[in-house]
Scaffold this active site. Structure first.
Site, PDB file in Angstrom:
ATOM      1  N   ASP A  49     -11.684  -7.850   7.628  1.00 43.64           N
ATOM      2  CA  ASP A  49     -11.937  -9.173   8.219  1.00 43.64           C
ATOM      3  C   ASP A  49     -10.635  -9.967   8.309  1.00 43.64           C
ATOM      4  O   ASP A  49     -10.614 -11.084   8.845  1.00 43.64           O
ATOM      5  CB  ASP A  49     -13.042  -9.939   7.476  1.00 43.64           C
ATOM      6  CG  ASP A  49     -12.678 -10.253   6.037  1.00 43.64           C
ATOM      7  OD1 ASP A  49     -11.646  -9.772   5.550  1.00 43.64           O
ATOM      8  OD2 ASP A  49     -13.449 -10.996   5.387  1.00 43.64           O
ATOM      9  N   SER A  50      -9.526  -9.371   7.840  1.00 40.95           N
ATOM     10  CA  SER A  50      -8.206  -9.959   8.089  1.00 40.95           C
ATOM     11  C   SER A  50      -7.946 -10.053   9.589  1.00 40.95           C
ATOM     12  O   SER A  50      -7.001 -10.721  10.011  1.00 40.95           O
ATOM     13  CB  SER A  50      -7.107  -9.130   7.406  1.00 40.95           C
ATOM     14  OG  SER A  50      -7.212  -7.772   7.781  1.00 40.95           O
ATOM     15  N   ASP A  88     -15.489  -4.161   7.108  1.00 38.74           N
ATOM     16  CA  ASP A  88     -15.715  -5.297   6.206  1.00 38.74           C
ATOM     17  C   ASP A  88     -16.983  -6.056   6.584  1.00 38.74           C
ATOM     18  O   ASP A  88     -17.241  -6.299   7.765  1.00 38.74           O
ATOM     19  CB  ASP A  88     -14.546  -6.292   6.321  1.00 38.74           C
ATOM     20  CG  ASP A  88     -13.658  -6.283   5.106  1.00 38.74           C
ATOM     21  OD1 ASP A  88     -14.073  -5.778   4.040  1.00 38.74           O
ATOM     22  OD2 ASP A  88     -12.517  -6.782   5.222  1.00 38.74           O
ATOM     23  N   LYS A 118     -17.471  -2.595   3.362  1.00 38.24           N
ATOM     24  CA  LYS A 118     -16.790  -3.168   2.189  1.00 38.24           C
ATOM     25  C   LYS A 118     -17.275  -4.606   2.030  1.00 38.24           C
ATOM     26  O   LYS A 118     -17.458  -5.306   3.029  1.00 38.24           O
ATOM     27  CB  LYS A 118     -15.272  -3.144   2.366  1.00 38.24           C
ATOM     28  CG  LYS A 118     -14.513  -3.851   1.235  1.00 38.24           C
ATOM     29  CD  LYS A 118     -13.035  -3.519   1.216  1.00 38.24           C
ATOM     30  CE  LYS A 118     -12.200  -4.357   2.148  1.00 38.24           C
ATOM     31  NZ  LYS A 118     -12.232  -5.812   1.899  1.00 38.24           N
ATOM     32  N   GLU A 195      -7.166  -6.293  -5.378  1.00 41.87           N
ATOM     33  CA  GLU A 195      -6.153  -7.064  -4.635  1.00 41.87           C
ATOM     34  C   GLU A 195      -5.448  -8.088  -5.529  1.00 41.87           C
ATOM     35  O   GLU A 195      -6.112  -8.877  -6.232  1.00 41.87           O
ATOM     36  CB  GLU A 195      -6.809  -7.782  -3.442  1.00 41.87           C
ATOM     37  CG  GLU A 195      -5.789  -8.637  -2.659  1.00 41.87           C
ATOM     38  CD  GLU A 195      -6.237  -9.072  -1.281  1.00 41.87           C
ATOM     39  OE1 GLU A 195      -7.321  -8.648  -0.827  1.00 41.87           O
ATOM     40  OE2 GLU A 195      -5.481  -9.847  -0.654  1.00 41.87           O
TER      41      GLU A 195
HETATM   42  O1  KIV Z   1      -9.487  -7.661   5.359  1.00 43.96           O
HETATM   43  C1  KIV Z   1      -8.623  -6.869   4.951  1.00 43.96           C
HETATM   44  O2  KIV Z   1      -7.718  -6.446   5.679  1.00 43.96           O
HETATM   45  C2  KIV Z   1      -8.717  -6.444   3.555  1.00 43.96           C
HETATM   46  C3  KIV Z   1      -7.520  -5.742   2.974  1.00 43.96           C
HETATM   47  C4  KIV Z   1      -6.439  -6.711   2.732  1.00 43.96           C
HETATM   48  C5  KIV Z   1      -7.873  -4.982   1.760  1.00 43.96           C
HETATM   49  O3  KIV Z   1      -9.690  -6.673   2.916  1.00 43.96           O
END
Ligand code: KIV
Length: 282
Positions: A49-50, A88, A118, A195
């Site tokens: 979700d980044s 995510d 995730k 993290e």
């Molecule tokens: O959203 C994401 O990219 C993440 C990673 C930083 C692990 O959760």
């Protein structure tokens, strides 16, 4: 006749089996074109979700929706063929109840065909993780710095320093982050992202729990590592201390765009080789 591809994708059980084995290599991707490249070298592709920060320029990941995750998850699945794709679960799509989490996760699996989801949270999400995993949904956990909780955490600083100091003093009782790790593992997650957690604590967690830990700003001792692709390629303006830039694509992309703009203004692009003449005679 089978219409299935001959290349077998990695699965959540394959990744689970890598505990204490060959390090798990994971990167994010949100697009078919980067997924095709990442797929050649990585065991797991995370549709993180980044993407809210990286693709859309949001300050936090909170505005990201289930629809956004599904759209990019489908693109990554089309671009890749061997890696396990993990999508995510965005903020607001799973925290209200385990039933809400199941409906959201089922949509992600049905509409993207990815292999796992995730979600963020340790002890507080353990019941949900168990609900999902016992109903056929592989779950990767995410503990330590959980960016979806930024409004309660207050900042993106590293986690678990006091807990790591307690460990160093020989107090191995287990603090909140160790408890989160244990809860996620016992609930049936096949792996967990750790993290921005103090190194000795991330190491201790890796030694203690039965599922692979995937570190980001955690420890080289973790069972695997993950980074955001754009961060490690040098495409992000600001990156946390734990990011190593393995490339510096920003200036290369800028030079290419500048060259294009200059040639268009000078009418030197397109050249004769880039245009179509009249039809050749038969
Ligand atoms: O959203 C994401 O990219 C993440 C990673 C930083 C692990 O959760």
């Amino acid at each position: 006749m089978s219409v299935q591809s001959t290349i077998r994708r990695k699965t959540a059980p394959d990744i689970f089996a890598r505990k204490n084995g060959e390090p798990i290599v994971m990167l994010t991707s949100y697009h078919a074109h980067t997924a095709a490249l990442v797929d050649r070298y990585c065991d797991v592709i995370l549709v993180g979700d980044s993407l809210g920060n990286v693709m859309h320029g949001f300050e936090t990941t909170l505005p990201v929706t289930l629809e956004m995750m599904i759209l990019q998850g489908r693109a990554v699945m089309r671009g890749s063929q061997a890696a396990l794709v993990v999508v995510d679960m965005p903020f607001g799509s799973y925290e209200a109840s385990k039933e809400q989490a199941f409906m959201s996760a089922a949509r992600i699996l049905k509409e993207t065909h990815c292999g796992a989801v995730k979600l963020e949270g340790g002890v507080r999400m353990a019941e949900t993780i168990e609900f999902l995993t016992t109903r056929g949904i592989p779950v990767m956990g995410h503990i330590g710095l959980t960016p979806q909780s930024i409004n309660t955490l207050g900042s993106f600083r590293s986690q678990g320093r006091a807990e790591a100091e307690a460990l160093a003093r020989g107090d191995n009782e287990g603090g909140p982050i160790q408890n989160d790790a244990l809860a996620v593992a016992q609930a049936g997650a096949f792996s967990v992202v750790v993290e921005a957690v103090a190194e000795p604590l991330a190491r201790k967690i890796t030694e203690t729990i039965a599922i692979p830990t995937i570190g980001i700003g955690a420890s080289a001792a973790c069972d695997g590592q993950v980074l955001v692709l754009e961060d490690m390629l040098g495409l992000s303006a600001r990156v946390p201390k734990f990011v190593k830039r393995f490339g510096n694509l920003g200036p290369m992309i800028e030079a290419a765009i500048e060259g294009y703009a200059t040639e268009v203004r000078a009418r030197s692009f397109p050249g004769p080789e880039h245009v179509y003449g009249t039809k050749p005679k038969a």
